[in-house]
Design an enzyme around this catalytic site. Structure first.
Site, PDB file in Angstrom:
ATOM      1  N   LYS A   3      85.860 -56.708 -49.728  1.00 43.06           N
ATOM      2  CA  LYS A   3      84.693 -56.409 -48.680  1.00 43.06           C
ATOM      3  C   LYS A   3      83.865 -55.038 -48.884  1.00 43.06           C
ATOM      4  O   LYS A   3      82.676 -55.029 -48.986  1.00 43.06           O
ATOM      5  CB  LYS A   3      85.121 -56.447 -47.121  1.00 43.06           C
ATOM      6  CG  LYS A   3      85.459 -57.929 -46.849  1.00 43.06           C
ATOM      7  CD  LYS A   3      86.110 -57.962 -45.428  1.00 43.06           C
ATOM      8  CE  LYS A   3      86.896 -59.494 -45.309  1.00 43.06           C
ATOM      9  NZ  LYS A   3      87.422 -59.639 -44.174  1.00 43.06           N
ATOM     10  N   ASP A  55      82.214 -60.593 -37.645  1.00 44.50           N
ATOM     11  CA  ASP A  55      83.133 -62.066 -38.080  1.00 44.50           C
ATOM     12  C   ASP A  55      82.728 -63.013 -37.261  1.00 44.50           C
ATOM     13  O   ASP A  55      83.304 -64.362 -37.382  1.00 44.50           O
ATOM     14  CB  ASP A  55      84.552 -61.364 -37.847  1.00 44.50           C
ATOM     15  CG  ASP A  55      85.407 -61.121 -38.926  1.00 44.50           C
ATOM     16  OD1 ASP A  55      84.984 -61.597 -40.169  1.00 44.50           O
ATOM     17  OD2 ASP A  55      86.245 -60.226 -38.850  1.00 44.50           O
ATOM     18  N   GLN A 105      90.528 -56.342 -39.415  1.00 41.39           N
ATOM     19  CA  GLN A 105      91.051 -57.456 -40.250  1.00 41.39           C
ATOM     20  C   GLN A 105      92.352 -57.871 -39.441  1.00 41.39           C
ATOM     21  O   GLN A 105      93.101 -57.114 -39.265  1.00 41.39           O
ATOM     22  CB  GLN A 105      91.343 -56.375 -41.501  1.00 41.39           C
ATOM     23  CG  GLN A 105      91.705 -57.432 -42.760  1.00 41.39           C
ATOM     24  CD  GLN A 105      90.751 -58.385 -43.162  1.00 41.39           C
ATOM     25  OE1 GLN A 105      89.662 -58.068 -43.246  1.00 41.39           O
ATOM     26  NE2 GLN A 105      91.421 -59.318 -43.713  1.00 41.39           N
TER      27      GLN A 105
END
Ligand code: GUN
Length: 295
Positions: A58, A125, A102
């Protein structure tokens, strides 16, 4: 196919590269108008090897498209309340357009409670209830990243979903549940959702025009479980021990690729399929979040 294959590989890596070029051009345009580049923050708790690898991917992608990024690492022992304090700080930091936490998190921290602390307009997300629910609204907000990556890959290969029978294996909050809703809502498909309590899984998967699998069980789907001409989307990413590799492991999907590919019309590889598309989708959401914040 020129190389004798009967199927087309759904090349997520190639499509993600195209998307990153498009985003990089938009970032340049923003900057030429005197606006700042989008800023993505990533929270990583602990030192799980797989999570660190995903986060590295990422960070690299942010650099490629010209985004500013901040990587915030915390020890596994951080308390839930301290983590929430950091999230609240980021929520209120005007310089940060979007951020992710995460997963997985250590067991003493509740994913549900953490997710709901993320400000919806920074939730790139697409995990919060607000963004999840917007899938079925007239005005989708920040769509869940992995499912949106799948939908984008299907669009870019002109794979029509309207009225087709999509069978989703796996009903997780990150992938299966939102993806099945997106296939029904935006894709106008007929959708069957299978999960760990489904009886006779193969009787469902054999009906699929488009089979999507997100359970994290390497090789679960074998050739006898699909019909000829099926489109296969493999969202599984598992590490399996592999002495031949320097790292000691290789990455496997949920589909037995070698067995299933010859029966399919289109199929994603693992790695190089949905993984890169999830990252591309995260970047698309971050750009959208930044544009909506009107810097
Ligand atoms: N862990 C595995 N996949 C994901 C993802 O898409 N987002 C986050 N935040 N964590 C993950």
């Amino acid at each position: 196919m020129a190389d004798g294959k009967t199927y087309t590989l759904l090349d997520g890596r190639k499509v993600a590269t195209e998307i990153k070029k498009e985003i990089a051009a938009k970032v340049k345009a923003l900057k030429s108008q005197g606006k700042k580049e989008p800023h993505l923050a990533i929270i990583l708790v602990g030192d799980d090897g797989a999570s660190s690898t995903y986060v590295d991917g990422k960070v690299k992608a942010c650099t490629e498209v010209g985004f500013h990024f901040s990587l915030m690492r915390f020890a596994t022992t951080i308390s839930e309340s301290r983590l929430i304090k950091h999230i609240e700080q980021i929520n209120n930091d005007d310089d940060i357009d979007g951020f992710i936490v995460q997963l997985p998190l250590p067991e003493h921290i509740s994913v549900v409670r953490i997710t709901e602390k993320i400000r919806a307009d920074k939730d790139v997300d697409g995990f919060t209830n607000h963004n999840f629910g917007s899938i079925v609204s007239k005005n989708p907000l920040l769509l869940p990243a992995t499912p949106n990556g799948v939908m984008e890959l299907l669009r870019r290969y002109n794979i029509d979903t309207v009225g087709r029978h999509c069978v989703m294996v796996g009903a997780s909050r990150i992938a299966g549940a939102p993806l099945s809703m997106m296939l029904a809502e935006q894709g106008q498909a007929t959708v069957t959702i299978c999960h760990k309590y489904t009886k006779d899984l193969a009787s469902h998967t054999r009906m699929a025009d488009i089979l999507l699998v997100a359970v994290g069980k390497p090789g679960l789907i074998t050739a006898d479980m699909v019909k000829d001409g099926v489109v296969v989307i493999d969202i599984g990413i598992s590490r399996v021990p592999d002495k031949a590799k320097d790292s000691g492991f290789s990455i496997r999907g949920d589909v037995d690729f070698n067995g299933v590919a010859p029966k399919s019309s289109f199929i994603t590889p693992v790695p190089g399929g949905i993984g890169p598309m999830t990252i591309a989708s995260l970047l698309m959401n971050t750009l959208k979040a930044a544009e909506q914040r009107k810097h």
